[in-house]
Enzyme design. Structure first.
Site, PDB file in Angstrom:
ATOM      1  N   THR A 184       0.719  -1.193   0.015  1.00 27.37           N
ATOM      2  CA  THR A 184      -0.122  -0.170  -0.056  1.00 27.37           C
ATOM      3  C   THR A 184       0.803   1.303  -0.022  1.00 27.37           C
ATOM      4  O   THR A 184       1.889   1.342   0.717  1.00 27.37           O
ATOM      5  CB  THR A 184      -0.856  -0.112   1.289  1.00 27.37           C
ATOM      6  N   GLU A 330      -6.034  -3.880   2.043  1.00 22.65           N
ATOM      7  CA  GLU A 330      -5.899  -4.971   3.218  1.00 22.65           C
ATOM      8  C   GLU A 330      -7.128  -5.506   3.133  1.00 22.65           C
ATOM      9  O   GLU A 330      -7.310  -6.479   4.117  1.00 22.65           O
ATOM     10  CB  GLU A 330      -5.794  -4.034   4.399  1.00 22.65           C
ATOM     11  N   LYS A 438     -12.274  19.568  11.134  1.00 25.14           N
ATOM     12  CA  LYS A 438     -12.439  19.895  12.686  1.00 25.14           C
ATOM     13  C   LYS A 438     -12.977  21.276  12.704  1.00 25.14           C
ATOM     14  O   LYS A 438     -12.033  21.921  12.891  1.00 25.14           O
ATOM     15  CB  LYS A 438     -11.589  19.152  13.714  1.00 25.14           C
ATOM     16  N   TRP A 443     -17.304  17.678  13.253  1.00 24.39           N
ATOM     17  CA  TRP A 443     -16.516  17.289  12.061  1.00 24.39           C
ATOM     18  C   TRP A 443     -17.329  17.579  10.937  1.00 24.39           C
ATOM     19  O   TRP A 443     -18.622  17.696  10.974  1.00 24.39           O
ATOM     20  CB  TRP A 443     -16.512  15.513  12.014  1.00 24.39           C
TER      21      TRP A 443
HETATM   22  P1  AMP Z   1      -5.999   1.599  -1.127  1.00 26.60           P
HETATM   23  O1  AMP Z   1      -5.772   0.720  -0.204  1.00 26.60           O
HETATM   24  O2  AMP Z   1      -4.973   2.204  -1.966  1.00 26.60           O
HETATM   25  O3  AMP Z   1      -6.949   0.816  -2.314  1.00 26.60           O
HETATM   26  O4  AMP Z   1      -7.080   2.820  -0.679  1.00 26.60           O
HETATM   27  C1  AMP Z   1      -8.020   2.301   0.236  1.00 26.60           C
HETATM   28  C2  AMP Z   1      -8.764   3.523   0.665  1.00 26.60           C
HETATM   29  O5  AMP Z   1      -9.276   4.330  -0.424  1.00 26.60           O
HETATM   30  C3  AMP Z   1      -9.873   3.561   1.498  1.00 26.60           C
HETATM   31  O6  AMP Z   1      -9.506   3.173   2.844  1.00 26.60           O
HETATM   32  C4  AMP Z   1     -10.596   4.447   1.640  1.00 26.60           C
HETATM   33  O7  AMP Z   1     -10.269   5.610   2.111  1.00 26.60           O
HETATM   34  C5  AMP Z   1     -10.561   4.739  -0.138  1.00 26.60           C
HETATM   35  N1  AMP Z   1     -11.707   4.540  -0.723  1.00 26.60           N
HETATM   36  C6  AMP Z   1     -11.806   3.297  -1.494  1.00 26.60           C
HETATM   37  N2  AMP Z   1     -13.017   3.201  -2.114  1.00 26.60           N
HETATM   38  C7  AMP Z   1     -13.682   4.204  -1.724  1.00 26.60           C
HETATM   39  C8  AMP Z   1     -15.004   4.663  -1.899  1.00 26.60           C
HETATM   40  N3  AMP Z   1     -15.899   4.046  -2.682  1.00 26.60           N
HETATM   41  N4  AMP Z   1     -15.598   6.042  -1.353  1.00 26.60           N
HETATM   42  C9  AMP Z   1     -14.512   6.785  -0.404  1.00 26.60           C
HETATM   43  N5  AMP Z   1     -13.254   6.252  -0.437  1.00 26.60           N
HETATM   44  C10 AMP Z   1     -12.789   4.973  -0.852  1.00 26.60           C
END
Ligand code: AMP
Length: 547
Positions: A184, A330, A438, A443
């Site tokens: 990641t 993850e 904030k 929030w």
């Molecule tokens: P990654 O591990 O790089 O795929 O990133 C994951 C993160 O992307 C998640 O923890 C979210 O913060 C964001 N994310 C993924 N899908 C969505 C979604 N449909 N809406 C908002 N945030 C998302």
């Protein structure tokens, strides 16, 4: 007392064996640099995957060794997914958009024995090679005829597998063995490796194939526009083989709407997955050219929030159901996806719209909860917002080589997102916890404000970040890329107009205080808005703020 049923292990090779026997004639079509329509069948693909497995075994690789890929979505990458993992090795997919420092870190951390790369990534490897602890063996994903010049020793993929036998018995390894590794790209600290297992991958493939999830079967035609180097293209290359769907790979053309539209029309694509920017780009192209995508039933959108206005545009203009999903590296990645239910269909219209706009509900296999700062569980009343935690058989229980211990408690993984859950079970992401604003102790969700802003016709892209404020500690700042003026009949949208656009759409104290117009918004290696960079630009006085 144990049941008396067979303990057949859930292995990626079991998907390969099934697809080979049952769907051998099904097609895999790829756009590659040297062939805009490479086509062959699952049978051909698995025969070549077995040749690859033999070639890797002859090279002396042992169970658990890491084999890296640096490649776009196409058939050779598909063969690597199966040939590497199926033979008990770990397929380490690398994101070529990462910074050099991150690439060096992850290749050293994974101790990759081999690196299979597309010819276009030769310069990427040349730039980092001197900094690697020990150089892997390099195989370039092409044939001898198209081999590029390299300053390092390398062989072509076709030469590497040419003399290997197609006969290979996939080994019966433990289903809990590691199958794939994906780092990641965290915004702080070094990237962390998520280590998938055969069992987690097979269960995830079954989970995503369900009708209320990706709805896959042998008559579907699926084009993953999510990269195979990031969370296994959302598991699609496994799920399509499991269900026998036809696969269409866009190769290096994932950001080219003209190629995507042509592939959809010519190959009869019925469903596809991508991040919102892919869907925004395709929509603009369709609107501008009048071209159609009539074979498509649904698109899956996730990776960042999909604006409801985008879902409406696809539905109204192209009859396409753009469905919202949420997940992360993850979580393999599927965490939630929208699907309807009898209870939702009886609910008031505004509840139905809110559910469709939300990130959806978890399928079987995934459990969600939201907790407050003390770890106390919060109610699912659509109002309480808390840290989103998740657990299930395809959710990470730790990172490769350790790290991130703070994210794993009592069998739950803390996602770093904050969310609310509705009484009907739909989850709504309010923000990444570090991106929440904030204001006076309350929030404000940056995602909700961004979704509203992109609904304005003069806005191409929007991001909301916190701006320091003497009275309220933080207030929202809207960062906007304007829509191209086009025929220049409409004047570019102004700050006053944009701020007025929020009236009546959110509580008045949520309305941003100011707007900064920019030419481009910085993106992370996975194509998401980099709020870290935006905050740095604001701190350095690089953004011109209009009130
Ligand atoms: P990654 O591990 O790089 O795929 O990133 C994951 C993160 O992307 C998640 O923890 C979210 O913060 C964001 N994310 C993924 N899908 C969505 C979604 N449909 N809406 C908002 N945030 C998302």
């Amino acid at each position: 007392m144990f049941g008396l049923m067979m303990d057949t292990p859930l292995l990626i090779s079991s998907i390969a064996r099934h697809a080979d026997r049952r769907f051998g004639d099904q097609e895999i079509v790829s756009f590659t640099i040297d062939n805009p329509r490479h086509r062959y069948t699952y049978r051909d693909a698995f025969a070549r995957a077995r040749k690859l497995a033999n070639a890797l075994a002859q090279a002396g690789l042992k169970e658990g060794d890491r084999v890296a890929t640096l490649a776009w979505n196409d058939y050779r990458h598909f063969e690597l997914y199966y040939g590497v993992s199926g033979s008990g090795l770990v397929c380490h997919t690398i994101n070529p958009r990462l910074f050099a420092d991150q690439l060096v870190f992850i290749i050293n951390d994974a101790a990759d024995k081999f690196l299979f790369l597309d010819p276009v990534f030769v310069p990427v490897v040349e730039a980092i090679l001197p900094r690697l602890d020990s150089a892997p063996s390099f195989v370039i994903l092409t044939d001898d005829e198209h081999m590029p010049e390299t300053s390092f020793d390398a062989v072509s993929y076709e030469a590497f597998i040419a003399d290997a036998s197609e006969e290979f018995e996939w080994p019966e390894i433990d289903e809990k063995s590691a199958s794939a590794l994906c780092y990641t790209s965290g915004t702080t600290g070094n990237p962390k490796g998520v280590l998938y297992s055969h069992r987690s991958t097979v269960l995830h493939s079954l989970g995503v194939s369900l009708p209320d999830v990706f709805d896959l079967c042998a008559t579907e035609v699926v084009m993953p526009i999510v990269p195979m180097f990031h969370v296994n293209a959302w598991g699609i290359p496994y799920a399509t083989a499991l269900t026998g769907s036809k696969l269409v790979f866009p190769g290096p053309k994932m950001g080219d709407p003209a190629v995507l539209q042509a592939l959809i029309e010519e190959e009869g694509v019925t469903t596809s997955a991508g991040v919102p920017t892919v869907w925004q780009g395709l929509l603009a192209y369709l609107d501008a050219t009048g071209k159609r995508i009539d074979s498509v039933k649904s698109f899956i959108g996730g990776g960042s929030a999909v604006p409801y206005s985008l879902m409406q545009a696809y539905e109204e203009r192209y009859g396409v159901n753009l469905v919202h999903a949420w997940g992360m590296s993850e979580t393999s990645p599927l965490g939630t996806m929208f699907h309807t239910s009898p209870a939702l269909e009886k609910a008031p219209a505004e509840v139905q719209v809110a559910a469709r706009a939300s990130q959806g509900a978890p399928p079987f296999g995934v459990e969600l909860r939201i907790v407050d700062e003390d770890g106390t569980e919060l109610p699912h009343d659509d109002d309480a917002v808390g840290a989103l935690q998740i657990r299930g058989p395809w959710i990470a229980s730790g990172y490769f080589g350790g790290g991130g211990e703070g994210s794993f408690h009592d069998g739950w993984f803390d996602t770093g997102d904050v969310a609310a859950i509705s009484p009907l079970g739909y989850m709504r992401i309010a923000d990444r916890s570090k991106d929440l604003i904030k204001s006076g102790g309350e929030w404000i969700s940056s995602i909700e404000l961004e979704n509203i802003a992109v609904g304005h016709p003069g806005v191409k892209q929007a991001a909301v970040i916190a701006m320091p404020d003497e009275k309220w500690q933080e207030r929202p700042l809207l960062v906007i890329v304007r829509e191209d003026a086009g025929d220049a009949t409409s004047a570019p949208v102004t700050a006053t107009e944009l701020l007025g656009y929020f009236d009546g759409k959110v509580a008045s104290w949520w309305i941003p205080d100011a707007v900064a117009f920019v030419d481009a918004i910085p993106l992370t290696a996975t194509g998401k808005i980099s709020k870290l960079d935006l905050r740095k630009q604001l701190g350095a006085g690089d953004l011109t703020v209009e009130r």
